[in-house]
Design a protein around this motif. Sequence first.
Motif, mmCIF file in Angstrom:
data_model
loop_
_atom_site.group_PDB
_atom_site.id
_atom_site.type_symbol
_atom_site.label_atom_id
_atom_site.label_comp_id
_atom_site.label_asym_id
_atom_site.label_seq_id
_atom_site.Cartn_x
_atom_site.Cartn_y
_atom_site.Cartn_z
ATOM 1 N N ARG A 1 0.642 8.265 -3.017
ATOM 2 C CA ARG A 1 1.955 7.594 -2.036
ATOM 3 C C ARG A 1 1.100 7.129 -0.729
ATOM 4 O O ARG A 1 0.564 8.020 -0.128
ATOM 5 C CB ARG A 1 2.992 8.587 -1.729
ATOM 6 N N MET A 2 1.331 6.116 -0.512
ATOM 7 C CA MET A 2 0.539 5.525 0.617
ATOM 8 C C MET A 2 1.651 5.357 1.861
ATOM 9 O O MET A 2 2.877 5.030 1.722
ATOM 10 C CB MET A 2 0.131 3.952 0.412
ATOM 11 N N SER A 3 0.898 5.420 3.151
ATOM 12 C CA SER A 3 1.792 5.454 4.416
ATOM 13 C C SER A 3 2.245 3.708 4.714
ATOM 14 O O SER A 3 1.295 3.004 3.846
ATOM 15 C CB SER A 3 1.133 6.126 5.636
ATOM 16 N N LEU B 1 -1.117 1.996 5.515
ATOM 17 C CA LEU B 1 -2.165 1.918 4.615
ATOM 18 C C LEU B 1 -3.141 2.890 5.003
ATOM 19 O O LEU B 1 -4.222 2.895 4.394
ATOM 20 C CB LEU B 1 -2.430 0.459 4.062
ATOM 21 N N ARG B 2 -3.131 3.518 5.951
ATOM 22 C CA ARG B 2 -4.114 4.330 6.407
ATOM 23 C C ARG B 2 -4.222 5.840 6.158
ATOM 24 O O ARG B 2 -5.099 6.607 6.278
ATOM 25 C CB ARG B 2 -4.105 4.532 7.929
ATOM 26 N N HIS B 3 -3.083 6.253 5.370
ATOM 27 C CA HIS B 3 -3.017 7.615 4.745
ATOM 28 C C HIS B 3 -2.300 7.736 3.240
ATOM 29 O O HIS B 3 -1.568 6.878 2.971
ATOM 30 C CB HIS B 3 -2.086 8.580 5.715
ATOM 31 N N VAL C 1 -13.366 6.009 -2.749
ATOM 32 C CA VAL C 1 -12.375 5.495 -3.013
ATOM 33 C C VAL C 1 -12.268 4.158 -2.047
ATOM 34 O O VAL C 1 -11.930 2.878 -2.313
ATOM 35 C CB VAL C 1 -10.742 5.878 -2.510
ATOM 36 N N ALA C 2 -12.776 4.075 -0.930
ATOM 37 C CA ALA C 2 -12.802 3.128 0.156
ATOM 38 C C ALA C 2 -13.788 1.797 -0.459
ATOM 39 O O ALA C 2 -13.575 0.704 -0.198
ATOM 40 C CB ALA C 2 -13.315 3.474 1.432
ATOM 41 N N ARG C 3 -14.860 2.385 -1.214
ATOM 42 C CA ARG C 3 -15.763 1.420 -1.663
ATOM 43 C C ARG C 3 -15.360 0.619 -3.020
ATOM 44 O O ARG C 3 -15.524 -0.644 -3.530
ATOM 45 C CB ARG C 3 -16.956 2.083 -2.403
ATOM 46 N N ARG C 4 -14.324 1.400 -3.617
ATOM 47 C CA ARG C 4 -13.683 0.800 -5.027
ATOM 48 C C ARG C 4 -12.520 0.033 -4.671
ATOM 49 O O ARG C 4 -12.349 -0.666 -5.294
ATOM 50 C CB ARG C 4 -13.438 1.955 -5.792
ATOM 51 N N LYS D 1 -7.174 7.948 4.656
ATOM 52 C CA LYS D 1 -7.342 9.366 4.902
ATOM 53 C C LYS D 1 -6.737 9.993 3.428
ATOM 54 O O LYS D 1 -5.546 9.727 3.573
ATOM 55 C CB LYS D 1 -6.997 9.743 5.949
ATOM 56 N N LEU D 2 -7.410 10.672 2.740
ATOM 57 C CA LEU D 2 -6.599 11.334 1.532
ATOM 58 C C LEU D 2 -6.328 12.822 2.038
ATOM 59 O O LEU D 2 -6.894 13.516 2.816
ATOM 60 C CB LEU D 2 -7.708 11.569 0.593
ATOM 61 N N LYS D 3 -4.996 13.188 1.230
ATOM 62 C CA LYS D 3 -4.376 14.337 1.423
ATOM 63 C C LYS D 3 -3.925 14.827 0.000
ATOM 64 O O LYS D 3 -3.548 14.046 -0.701
ATOM 65 C CB LYS D 3 -3.162 14.395 2.143
ATOM 66 N N PHE D 4 -4.443 15.936 -0.388
ATOM 67 C CA PHE D 4 -4.137 16.200 -1.822
ATOM 68 C C PHE D 4 -3.039 17.382 -1.902
ATOM 69 O O PHE D 4 -3.072 18.448 -1.042
ATOM 70 C CB PHE D 4 -5.515 16.979 -2.338
ATOM 71 N N LEU D 5 -2.207 17.218 -2.702
ATOM 72 C CA LEU D 5 -1.056 18.145 -2.888
ATOM 73 C C LEU D 5 -0.596 18.371 -4.471
ATOM 74 O O LEU D 5 -1.269 17.389 -5.106
ATOM 75 C CB LEU D 5 0.317 17.730 -2.366
ATOM 76 N N ALA D 6 -0.476 19.612 -4.761
ATOM 77 C CA ALA D 6 -0.201 19.903 -6.157
ATOM 78 C C ALA D 6 1.043 19.278 -6.502
ATOM 79 O O ALA D 6 2.173 19.020 -5.600
ATOM 80 C CB ALA D 6 0.135 21.408 -6.345
#
Length: 132
Positions: free
Chosen positions: A50-52, A55-57, A88-91, A99-104
């Motif tokens: 999910r993007m903010s 698109l920065r988060h 991810v930024a390169r691709r 900025k990535l945040k990981f959640l279960a």
Amino acid sequence: MPAHRTPETRSVRLLRVGEQVRHALSDILMRGDVHDETLAGAMVTVTEVRMSPDLRHATAFVKPLLGADEDKVLKALRTNTAYLQGEVARRVNAKYAAKLKFLADGSFDEGSHIDAVLRRPHVAQDLGEGDG
């Protein structure tokens, strides 16, 4: 808001970029590009990103195969966040590196719980009465 930027098109853009980030993360993890013992030994599924609105988060929902060592996998992903953000930024061709945040991802557990509730005899009995 300009005429060509409606809330609907913004929403579609968020979904599209989120899918691009999800595919990039999945590819990185599948190929084993992250040099981490925990991630090398775990099959990790990126179920959704999910993007903010700006698109920065990006919040990535992940689930290890069979839910094994979920806490260790999340910790390893969070430890390697800087590397993953760079890849991810390169691709993903975007103006900013998100900025990535990981959640279960708890949706599988929730789905299993709902399925178990629907299979209970008294619930199944109630559902059967409405069919006839």
